[in-house]
Structure formats: C-alpha cells, structure tokens
Design a protein around this motif. Sequence first.
Motif, mmCIF file in Angstrom:
data_model
loop_
_atom_site.group_PDB
_atom_site.id
_atom_site.type_symbol
_atom_site.label_atom_id
_atom_site.label_comp_id
_atom_site.label_asym_id
_atom_site.label_seq_id
_atom_site.Cartn_x
_atom_site.Cartn_y
_atom_site.Cartn_z
ATOM 1 N N CYS A 99 0.817 -1.194 -0.028
ATOM 2 C CA CYS A 99 0.063 -0.044 -0.059
ATOM 3 C C CYS A 99 0.727 1.226 -0.162
ATOM 4 O O CYS A 99 0.553 2.031 -0.839
ATOM 5 C CB CYS A 99 -0.958 0.052 1.269
ATOM 6 S SG CYS A 99 -2.225 -1.249 1.021
ATOM 7 N N GLY A 100 1.845 1.296 0.920
ATOM 8 C CA GLY A 100 2.887 2.472 0.817
ATOM 9 C C GLY A 100 3.549 2.635 -0.542
ATOM 10 O O GLY A 100 3.667 3.720 -0.944
ATOM 11 N N ALA A 101 4.081 1.468 -1.103
ATOM 12 C CA ALA A 101 4.472 1.512 -2.509
ATOM 13 C C ALA A 101 3.616 2.169 -3.469
ATOM 14 O O ALA A 101 4.007 2.983 -4.345
ATOM 15 C CB ALA A 101 5.240 0.475 -2.796
ATOM 16 N N PRO A 149 6.784 10.884 -0.679
ATOM 17 C CA PRO A 149 7.381 10.767 0.482
ATOM 18 C C PRO A 149 6.568 10.198 1.552
ATOM 19 O O PRO A 149 7.136 9.163 2.406
ATOM 20 C CB PRO A 149 7.328 12.342 1.265
ATOM 21 C CG PRO A 149 7.533 13.101 -0.116
ATOM 22 C CD PRO A 149 6.516 12.371 -1.027
ATOM 23 N N TRP A 150 5.173 10.400 1.652
ATOM 24 C CA TRP A 150 4.420 9.697 2.855
ATOM 25 C C TRP A 150 4.345 8.223 2.376
ATOM 26 O O TRP A 150 4.601 7.149 3.414
ATOM 27 C CB TRP A 150 2.909 10.301 2.708
ATOM 28 C CG TRP A 150 3.232 11.629 3.316
ATOM 29 C CD1 TRP A 150 2.928 12.793 2.654
ATOM 30 C CD2 TRP A 150 3.472 11.978 4.459
ATOM 31 N NE1 TRP A 150 3.195 13.815 3.224
ATOM 32 C CE2 TRP A 150 3.556 13.628 4.598
ATOM 33 C CE3 TRP A 150 3.850 11.435 5.601
ATOM 34 C CZ2 TRP A 150 3.795 14.208 5.744
ATOM 35 C CZ3 TRP A 150 4.259 12.388 6.936
ATOM 36 C CH2 TRP A 150 4.180 13.214 6.798
ATOM 37 N N MET A 194 8.705 2.034 6.733
ATOM 38 C CA MET A 194 8.605 1.505 8.260
ATOM 39 C C MET A 194 7.961 0.193 8.384
ATOM 40 O O MET A 194 8.446 -0.727 9.203
ATOM 41 C CB MET A 194 7.587 2.709 9.164
ATOM 42 C CG MET A 194 8.294 3.955 9.008
ATOM 43 S SD MET A 194 9.752 4.238 9.980
ATOM 44 C CE MET A 194 9.223 3.935 11.394
ATOM 45 N N ALA A 195 7.203 0.001 7.553
ATOM 46 C CA ALA A 195 6.524 -1.342 7.365
ATOM 47 C C ALA A 195 7.815 -2.596 7.231
ATOM 48 O O ALA A 195 7.774 -3.647 7.813
ATOM 49 C CB ALA A 195 5.643 -1.636 6.505
ATOM 50 N N TYR A 245 13.818 -4.939 0.717
ATOM 51 C CA TYR A 245 12.726 -3.911 0.612
ATOM 52 C C TYR A 245 13.338 -2.765 1.289
ATOM 53 O O TYR A 245 13.331 -1.547 0.524
ATOM 54 C CB TYR A 245 11.595 -4.479 1.239
ATOM 55 C CG TYR A 245 10.450 -5.001 0.185
ATOM 56 C CD1 TYR A 245 9.813 -4.072 -0.596
ATOM 57 C CD2 TYR A 245 10.294 -6.193 0.144
ATOM 58 C CE1 TYR A 245 8.943 -4.615 -1.777
ATOM 59 C CE2 TYR A 245 9.344 -6.787 -0.723
ATOM 60 C CZ TYR A 245 8.577 -5.959 -1.458
ATOM 61 O OH TYR A 245 7.740 -6.516 -2.637
ATOM 62 N N VAL A 246 14.007 -2.890 2.422
ATOM 63 C CA VAL A 246 14.394 -1.612 3.076
ATOM 64 C C VAL A 246 15.595 -0.852 2.219
ATOM 65 O O VAL A 246 15.802 0.238 2.131
ATOM 66 C CB VAL A 246 15.303 -1.881 4.477
ATOM 67 C CG1 VAL A 246 16.017 -0.776 4.998
ATOM 68 C CG2 VAL A 246 14.018 -2.501 5.723
#
Length: 170
Positions: A57-59, A70-71, A78-79, A155-156
């Motif tokens: 979802c963030g991506a 950025p959000w 963070m996930a 991912y990080v």
Amino acid sequence: MSLSSLCGRISDRTACLVLGFGAFALVGVGVVLGEALRLNPCPLCIFQRVLYLAIGCGALIAAAGRPLRPWGLLIALMAALGGIAAAGYQGWLQWMADPALECGFGPPNLMEQTVEWLGERWPRLFLATGFCSSKEWVFLGLSMAHWSLVAFAGYVGVLAAVARRSLGRS
C-alpha cells in the motif's frame, strides 16, 4: 548491464509499482504455499503478512505521484523495518526453540490481538493456527521466517535507494 545502471533507468513510479505489486505477490505466494503444503501460520507469520500488505500500500501511494511519494515511501520503509524486527525475532525463536518464549503464552500482546481480530474477519488470509518456533517449511537451509527476513531487508535497501533518489530531486 550493471544493477546500478539498470536502477538508474527505472523511474521512481515504476520502481514503486514493482515494489508494491511484489509485496502483494509475496502475500499471495505465502497463502498459496500455506494451502498447498498445509502449513500452519503463526501470529508472527500473519503479522509479517500484514507488514507486506502495508509495504504494498505504501509503495502504491508513493507511485501515485510527487505530493504523496514521501508519505508512501515512509509507510513502506517503516513496514519493512518492522518486518525485519518480526522476521528476525521469529528466526531467533526458531533457533532457540524455548516453549517459554512461544507466542500465545501469557496475555496476548497488541500484535497478537491485532492478528486475532484480523483472523476473525478474514480467516483465509489472517487466521493464525501455528507456533512461532515451528519450522514447517525450509528451503536451502532457511525457514520461511529467514526468507522473509531476507525479503524485508531487500525492501529496506531498495526503498531507501528510491527515497534517496526521489526525495533528493525535490
């Protein structure tokens, strides 16, 4: 062609889309593998599934465009960091194999309560039926928790590179 030159040719939007759909695909593979091999996911396994969905979802939010990027990257990063912690802890539990450290002993913590709540609503995707220290599936000497740790670390790294490149242009 080197990896850095390949990454330089991929737009930030494309990278975010690939990362997002890749995270959703990992959840799908986990569900299918679990069903096919009759694996019993534990609360930490299910929590990692939730974190993969948050990365996805963030991506996708980051792929939506500049004001949200950025959000979205922050949510996904963070996930992924949370995933490293969860998968690392589960790998440690599997290595220690001490029943006193097992998930589910004692009052449920916030993560276990969240997984239980999700499992009641969407059992096919979130029902936890296994033990966190159990190594039901091993491939190339690594348990699923260890492979998940590798994926979260990847991912990080990639999210940090996309963030550095994308936000450095602002």
